[in-house]
Enzyme design. Structure first.
Site, PDB file in Angstrom:
ATOM      1  N   ASN A   1       0.749  -1.268   0.063  1.00 40.61           N
ATOM      2  CA  ASN A   1      -0.129   0.162   0.001  1.00 40.61           C
ATOM      3  C   ASN A   1       0.729   1.286   0.129  1.00 40.61           C
ATOM      4  O   ASN A   1       0.482   2.097  -0.810  1.00 40.61           O
ATOM      5  CB  ASN A   1      -0.751   0.052   1.167  1.00 40.61           C
ATOM      6  CG  ASN A   1      -1.882  -1.129   1.290  1.00 40.61           C
ATOM      7  OD1 ASN A   1      -2.393  -1.555   0.186  1.00 40.61           O
ATOM      8  ND2 ASN A   1      -2.767  -1.164   2.316  1.00 40.61           N
TER       9      ASN A   1
ATOM     10  N   ARG B   1     -10.543  -3.731 -14.437  1.00 45.95           N
ATOM     11  CA  ARG B   1      -9.632  -4.714 -14.136  1.00 45.95           C
ATOM     12  C   ARG B   1     -10.006  -6.209 -14.255  1.00 45.95           C
ATOM     13  O   ARG B   1     -11.302  -6.497 -13.614  1.00 45.95           O
ATOM     14  CB  ARG B   1      -9.034  -4.534 -12.680  1.00 45.95           C
ATOM     15  CG  ARG B   1      -8.467  -3.001 -12.302  1.00 45.95           C
ATOM     16  CD  ARG B   1      -7.989  -3.134 -10.935  1.00 45.95           C
ATOM     17  NE  ARG B   1      -7.760  -1.528 -10.515  1.00 45.95           N
ATOM     18  CZ  ARG B   1      -6.896  -0.935 -11.091  1.00 45.95           C
ATOM     19  NH1 ARG B   1      -5.883  -1.119 -11.659  1.00 45.95           N
ATOM     20  NH2 ARG B   1      -6.778   0.372 -10.344  1.00 45.95           N
TER      21      ARG B   1
ATOM     22  N   ARG C   1      -5.099   2.283 -13.538  1.00 43.61           N
ATOM     23  CA  ARG C   1      -3.898   2.491 -13.342  1.00 43.61           C
ATOM     24  C   ARG C   1      -3.169   1.082 -12.815  1.00 43.61           C
ATOM     25  O   ARG C   1      -4.005   0.373 -11.973  1.00 43.61           O
ATOM     26  CB  ARG C   1      -3.824   3.347 -12.024  1.00 43.61           C
ATOM     27  CG  ARG C   1      -2.466   3.739 -11.463  1.00 43.61           C
ATOM     28  CD  ARG C   1      -1.889   4.850 -12.341  1.00 43.61           C
ATOM     29  NE  ARG C   1      -2.822   6.013 -12.338  1.00 43.61           N
ATOM     30  CZ  ARG C   1      -2.382   7.239 -11.470  1.00 43.61           C
ATOM     31  NH1 ARG C   1      -1.261   7.064 -10.838  1.00 43.61           N
ATOM     32  NH2 ARG C   1      -3.153   8.171 -11.450  1.00 43.61           N
TER      33      ARG C   1
ATOM     34  N   HIS D   1     -15.430   3.533 -14.994  1.00 41.17           N
ATOM     35  CA  HIS D   1     -15.144   2.807 -14.134  1.00 41.17           C
ATOM     36  C   HIS D   1     -16.318   1.890 -13.473  1.00 41.17           C
ATOM     37  O   HIS D   1     -16.488   1.062 -12.517  1.00 41.17           O
ATOM     38  CB  HIS D   1     -15.009   3.626 -12.694  1.00 41.17           C
ATOM     39  CG  HIS D   1     -14.309   2.908 -11.327  1.00 41.17           C
ATOM     40  ND1 HIS D   1     -15.030   3.165 -10.360  1.00 41.17           N
ATOM     41  CD2 HIS D   1     -13.243   2.546 -11.218  1.00 41.17           C
ATOM     42  CE1 HIS D   1     -14.521   2.504  -9.428  1.00 41.17           C
ATOM     43  NE2 HIS D   1     -13.194   2.049  -9.831  1.00 41.17           N
TER      44      HIS D   1
ATOM     45  N   TYR E   1     -11.801  -9.258  -1.788  1.00 33.68           N
ATOM     46  CA  TYR E   1     -12.739  -8.145  -1.704  1.00 33.68           C
ATOM     47  C   TYR E   1     -14.101  -8.152  -1.400  1.00 33.68           C
ATOM     48  O   TYR E   1     -14.646  -9.222  -2.071  1.00 33.68           O
ATOM     49  CB  TYR E   1     -12.634  -7.178  -2.970  1.00 33.68           C
ATOM     50  CG  TYR E   1     -11.033  -6.932  -3.259  1.00 33.68           C
ATOM     51  CD1 TYR E   1      -9.788  -7.280  -2.720  1.00 33.68           C
ATOM     52  CD2 TYR E   1     -10.958  -5.841  -4.515  1.00 33.68           C
ATOM     53  CE1 TYR E   1      -8.822  -6.697  -3.099  1.00 33.68           C
ATOM     54  CE2 TYR E   1      -9.803  -5.446  -4.803  1.00 33.68           C
ATOM     55  CZ  TYR E   1      -8.745  -6.001  -4.062  1.00 33.68           C
ATOM     56  OH  TYR E   1      -7.300  -5.613  -4.592  1.00 33.68           O
TER      57      TYR E   1
ATOM     58  N   ARG F   1     -13.870   3.124   4.810  1.00 32.80           N
ATOM     59  CA  ARG F   1     -12.625   2.165   4.807  1.00 32.80           C
ATOM     60  C   ARG F   1     -11.156   2.889   4.772  1.00 32.80           C
ATOM     61  O   ARG F   1     -10.356   2.720   5.475  1.00 32.80           O
ATOM     62  CB  ARG F   1     -12.550   0.948   3.740  1.00 32.80           C
ATOM     63  CG  ARG F   1     -11.327  -0.009   4.099  1.00 32.80           C
ATOM     64  CD  ARG F   1     -11.048  -0.757   2.889  1.00 32.80           C
ATOM     65  NE  ARG F   1     -10.157  -0.152   1.942  1.00 32.80           N
ATOM     66  CZ  ARG F   1     -10.435   0.007   0.432  1.00 32.80           C
ATOM     67  NH1 ARG F   1     -11.343  -0.844  -0.027  1.00 32.80           N
ATOM     68  NH2 ARG F   1      -9.635   0.877  -0.271  1.00 32.80           N
TER      69      ARG F   1
ATOM     70  N   HIS G   1     -14.892  -3.193   0.122  1.00 28.33           N
ATOM     71  CA  HIS G   1     -14.905  -2.627  -1.272  1.00 28.33           C
ATOM     72  C   HIS G   1     -16.222  -2.167  -1.796  1.00 28.33           C
ATOM     73  O   HIS G   1     -16.327  -1.351  -2.691  1.00 28.33           O
ATOM     74  CB  HIS G   1     -14.220  -3.408  -2.372  1.00 28.33           C
ATOM     75  CG  HIS G   1     -13.720  -2.955  -3.696  1.00 28.33           C
ATOM     76  ND1 HIS G   1     -14.444  -3.217  -5.015  1.00 28.33           N
ATOM     77  CD2 HIS G   1     -12.768  -1.550  -3.527  1.00 28.33           C
ATOM     78  CE1 HIS G   1     -14.088  -2.395  -5.652  1.00 28.33           C
ATOM     79  NE2 HIS G   1     -13.009  -1.515  -5.192  1.00 28.33           N
TER      80      HIS G   1
END
Length: 730
Positions: free
Chosen positions: A68, A406, A436, A466, A499, A595, A623
């Site tokens: 992270n 993704r 990204r 997204h 997640y 979160r 998530h």
């Protein structure tokens, strides 16, 4: 007063005016985004420090903390450094100018890395040794053990190493992002004293070899711990001990291990005519982007540090000297050791109850009612993956459309879309090339899909796509019927195990009709601006959220029940934050589960007395995004419920194509209430955000953690569904 007028009024009213208190400045009302993010990563570190966490899970959280932090340095510190270099001195909303932000960030990073190193050396290494997993220094081994490692080094490692001299005849080498290296100071041998500092060299620690080497059998993986125990040593120490064989004829005067981080914040052309070419150009730029950090192992050689830092164009404040491993990802080989007694009990996702009776015909199941799956408690494979896979094989399916932000390297969704196209179905895929760190993979997927005959689009110019949506058009007796999946997470089978995300499978025409139009907007040339059911950014989402908050303010002023609940990853948007402050002053109860970073300051008298912010961090990465507005009702199943892909961040609401979906089904709403309550009542993995920016961890043995609560709920729901199947029918 109209909603718009009310919103303008509340936005212009000084914070605190409703109670007669002095209005705080923005600096007093907003936390710094980056310092708040570091506070989130501190919560990850606290899980590694917690002796109640299973031992190998503690090591895993230490690795996650480091990973992270790497991403934070690449993205955020890279951006702030660019601002400093550009001479920007204007402070951000929280009152910190870029240079001050860099200073504060470095202070926090250094303090956290001190804790990280202490956790590893003082807590985890001794605890692992007690379990027969010893992490030793090369120099502390017995001579026969060192000899065995040296022999292995010459056979298996030496051929892979490439020492690079740096002198007038050899230019300074390119050092890739996050690569671990040894800086070497060499002296030529002569009859007289060694002439120091005449040559430098760089030696990259090679990839493809375990960084933690088994002393008993270096060629073996960590695997099962033998009865005699397992001893591991870091690979770089084995290499250091054998440097003479790499530099024959010269003296190795000093070595220093170092690691370089490059900025991921590079300028891109969002309006490029050829987006595919633009993304490929961005990847090239990122590979050679400027370094923003050099990490050095403790007790470094000063001359080596000065040479490499200056050669990389780094300032003193960009160099971090720290204890512990430079690359904590090396410890993943320890996490993978086969010791289930030192890990969380394994979890197998359950079949969503509404799919138990119809698991071989997912379309029939969806016709009987909406299906809300909560991953990884509910199986991603048996719901979302099965939905797209069955659609690709069903002869009655005429068209499939899907977004990919993704996905996994060997994606079953890409295979399904290719299968459908080859079967003659109309297939379209919206591939977001600018996800990204996944750009290269998505470029490859786009080309593969195009070669198979899939219509590939790259989204709306200027917006990153997204939203997580799939659409299936199926021929049925009554005509064409649309089925849709709307989710909070990616079409990624691996992360779906790690997640927590939500997936809605529906054929409700109120929703599917607008999903059809959403895909037309993504693959066409316009952005629809009049959705009535979906909340779509950047057109209808922000005004709809603002109207819903305004409505709760009016309910509170009229004495009706007023409540807002949101579960999101991050909260940064200033306009939404100010509206939440206005709601608090009006008496609306606001419960936020955030979160990650949160720029809203809760619990400030006269500003946010009625706002509570909770962060849940633990076994799974929280998530999912859930939103609830009471709508004047005490019944939590009433009012308005939504879930979708967007956080309350400026970029999500303004610069991305996002979709948030209403939830109408009563059983699905009960699931959302259950999730909400589990997060707010968590006694083990929840932290409350205080008005000063600190987080206080819950420690209530009488209240179970979110993860155990929702696992048990998934088991109970599956058991109940199977019991009903076996009951005799009337």
């Amino acid at each position: 007063m109209t909603d718009a007028t009310a919103r303008n009024a509340t936005s212009s009213t000084p914070a605190g005016a409703a109670t007669g208190s002095v209005a705080p400045s923005d600096a007093e009302a907003f936390f710094n985004r980056d310092l708040s993010w570091l506070a989130f990563n501190q919560r990850v570190l606290e899980l590694a420090e917690d002796p109640r966490t299973p031992l190998l899970e503690r090591v895993k959280f230490l690795v996650i903390f480091a990973s992270n932090l790497d991403e934070f340095i690449m993205k955020r510190v890279g951006l702030i450094r660019r601002q400093v270099d550009a001479g920007i001195e204007h402070p951000s909303r929280d009152g910190l100018a870029p240079r001050e932000q860099l200073t504060r960030v470095r202070e926090r990073v250094e303090a956290l890395q001190e804790r990280q190193a202490a956790c590893w050396a003082d807590a985890l290494v001794p605890a692992l040794a007690l379990e027969g997993i010893r992490v030793d220094e090369y120099a502390a081994l017995e001579p026969v053990q060192r000899e065995g490692l040296d022999n292995w080094f010459h056979r298996q490692v030496f051929p892979l190493l490439t020492p690079l001299a740096i002198d007038p005849g050899h230019r300074f080498p390119f050092i890739s992002n996050l690569s671990e290296s040894l800086g070497v100071l060499l002296g030529e041998r002569a009859d007289g004293p060694v002439r120091r500092g005449e040559r430098f060299a760089r030696l990259k620690i090679p990839d493809g070899i375990p960084r933690m080497v088994r002393v008993d059998d270096p060629t073996a993986g960590s695997g099962v711990v033998p009865e005699s125990g397992l001893t591991l040593v870091p690979l770089d120490q084995v290499i250091r001990a054998n440097l003479d064989s790499l530099f024959p004829g010269v003296d190795v005067l000093a070595t220093t291990a170092f690691r370089v981080t490059r900025s991921a914040s590079v300028e891109t052309d969002e309006d490029a005519h050829d987006l595919l070419e633009s993304v490929q150009d961005e990847l090239r730029k990122r590979r050679f982007a400027r370094p923003v950090r050099m990490e050095i192992a403790e007790q470094p050689h000063e001359e080596l540090v000065t040479f490499f830092a200056s050669s990389l164009g780094l300032n003193t404040e960009d160099v971090y000297v720290r204890k512990g491993p430079l690359e904590y990802d090396d410890l993943m080989s320890i996490v993978s050791i086969d010791r289930p007694d030192l890990k969380d009990p394994p979890w197998t996702p359950r079949t969503p109850p509404r799919l138990i009776a119809r698991r071989t015909d997912i379309f029939r199941a969806v016709q009987e009612g909406d299906i809300l799956a909560h991953h990884p408690y509910d199986s991603f494979d048996e719901s979302v993956r099965a939905f797209v896979s069955q659609a690709s094989r069903d002869p009655d399916v005429l068209a499939i459309k899907q977004t990919i932000y993704r996905t996994s390297r060997d994606s079953p969704f890409v295979r399904s879309l290719i299968r459908a196209a080859e079967a003659g179905k109309q297939v379209a895929c919206m591939v977001e090339l600018r996800a990204r760190f996944d750009e290269h993979r998505n470029v490859s997927f786009a080309r593969t899909l195009e070669r198979a005959g899939v219509h590939v689009a790259y989204g709306v110019v200027g917006l990153k796509t997204h939203c997580k949506c799939s659409l299936v058009i199926r021929r049925e007796d009554a005509g064409l019927r649309a089925y849709a999946h709307v989710g909070t997470g990616n079409y990624h089978p691996a992360t779906a195990q790690l997640y927590t995300d939500l997936s809605l499978l529906t054929c409700d025409p109120r929703i599917t009709g607008e999903v059809v139009e959403l895909f037309n907007a993504m693959t066409g040339v316009s952005v629809k601006s009049d959705y009535s059911q979906l909340l779509v950014a950047p057109t209808t989402m922000r005004p709809r959220f603002e109207d819903l908050i305004d409505a709760e303010i009016e309910h509170a002023r009229a004495g009706r029940p007023a409540r807002i609940f949101a579960k999101i990853n991050s909260l940064e948007d200033p306009d939404i934050t100010r509206l939440l402050y206005a709601a608090s002053r009006a008496g609306v109860r606001v419960d936020l589960v955030v979160r990650g970073f949160c720029c809203l300051r809760p619990g400030v008298p006269g500003l946010s007395d009625n706002i509570r912010v909770v962060s849940v961090v633990g076994r799974f990465l929280e998530h999912s995004r859930i939103f609830h507005f009471a709508g004047g009702s005490d019944d939590p199943l009433a009012g308005h419920w939504f879930m979708g892909s967007a956080d309350w961040m400026y970029r999500n609401l303004n610069n991305r194509l996002e979709a948030v979906c209403p939830i109408y089904d009563p059983d699905a709403r009960r699931q959302l209430v259950e999730i909400m309550q589990a997060n707010l009542r968590d006694g083990r993995f929840a932290w409350d955000l205080a008005h000063d920016g600190g987080y206080r961890r819950h420690d209530d043995a009488d209240r179970p953690g979110t993860f155990a609560t929702l696992m048990q709920a998934a088991l109970d729901a599956e058991d109940e569904a199977r019991r009903r199947l076996t009951e005799p029918q009337d």
